[in-house]
Design a protein around this motif. Structure first.
Motif: not given
Length: 262
Positions: A145-156
């Protein structure tokens, strides 16, 4: 005759929606999660058809299968896939400055995924598409879940800018439908609000391709296209299961003589 059944039209349509979206397709930039049962040709489509179509459209494609190394964490696998893909691109074109940023990805005090991907987009002035196969594995652990949050941060960080030379898009392919839906509809999930779709199953054109290939190889006693299509639906559109069903028309000596790869 080619050994692999290709789906170029479907791949080109999806690549266009991702890279050059209409107003109605802009939601894909929030993320695309695709459900397809095991054994229906989803991975073959992603690697053999969709990835090349995206690359032809100018995007850098990063692919990782989270079930390819069950002993490893989702975070390590995603970071390694990004490092390898970007390092290969750098060695071809952009020089050493980004190499330093890439090398620090995943290291204590090193660059974040958002920083690495943003730097790549700005330097290359192109889109990045990350394809995560079996993405539901990331939702099953805290570090995932942490890596998915990091990918969301990259997307944003990349996509929300008023002017950006490229975009970052995530495709999460799932074999668990409930998990796939949850990753886009549960408010605690990083990609809440992303687009959810069902992988378009192989159809009559695939069955015709397989029968033609078997005939070319000299197999006899094959069913008609209509009967073979009914068999395909009865085995839930799974190529391997269709092969097994067709072998019953051939007799025991034919077992194992044909590849089931779509």
């Amino acid at each position: 005759m080619t050994e692999i059944f290709r789906r170029p039209k479907l791949a080109q349509e999806l690549a266009k929606q991702l890279l050059k979206p209409s107003v109605l397709d802009l939601g894909l930039r929030s993320g695309l999660f695709m459900f397809g049962p095991h054994g229906t040709g989803k991975t073959t489509f992603l690697i053999r058809d969709l990835a090349p179509a995206l690359e032809k459209g100018g995007a850098l494609v990063v692919y990782v299968d989270l079930c390819s190394a069950p002993q490893r964490s989702s975070q390590d696998m995603v970071e390694e896939a990004i490092r390898e893909a970007l390092s290969e691109r750098e060695s071809e074109a952009l020089g050493s400055e980004l190499d330093i940023v890439i090398d620090g990805l995943g290291m204590p005090g090193g660059a974040t995924i958002a920083e690495v991907l943003k730097t790549q987009v700005d330097r290359a002035k192109s889109d990045i598409v990350l394809i995560i196969d079996e993405a539901q594995e990331a939702a099953s652990t805290q570090e995932g879940q942490g890596i998915m949050k990091a990918l969301k941060a990259a997307r944003d960080a990349i996509n929300i800018r008023l002017e950006t030379p490229g975009h970052f898009m995530l495709i999460g392919a799932c074999s668990d439908q409930a998990a796939c839906i949850k990753m886009t509809t549960d408010q605690i999930q990083a990609f809440y609000g992303a687009v959810n779709m069902t992988y378009p199953l192989l159809g009559k054109d695939y069955v015709a391709f397989l029968l033609a290939r078997l005939q070319q190889e000299g197999h006899c006693n094959l069913p008609t296209l209509e009967i073979a299509e009914q068999l395909f639906r009865a085995v839930h559109s799974k190529p391997v299961e269709l092969i097994r069903a067709l072998l019953q028309f051939q007799g025991p000596t034919a077992i194992g003589s044909s590849s089931a790869e779509p």
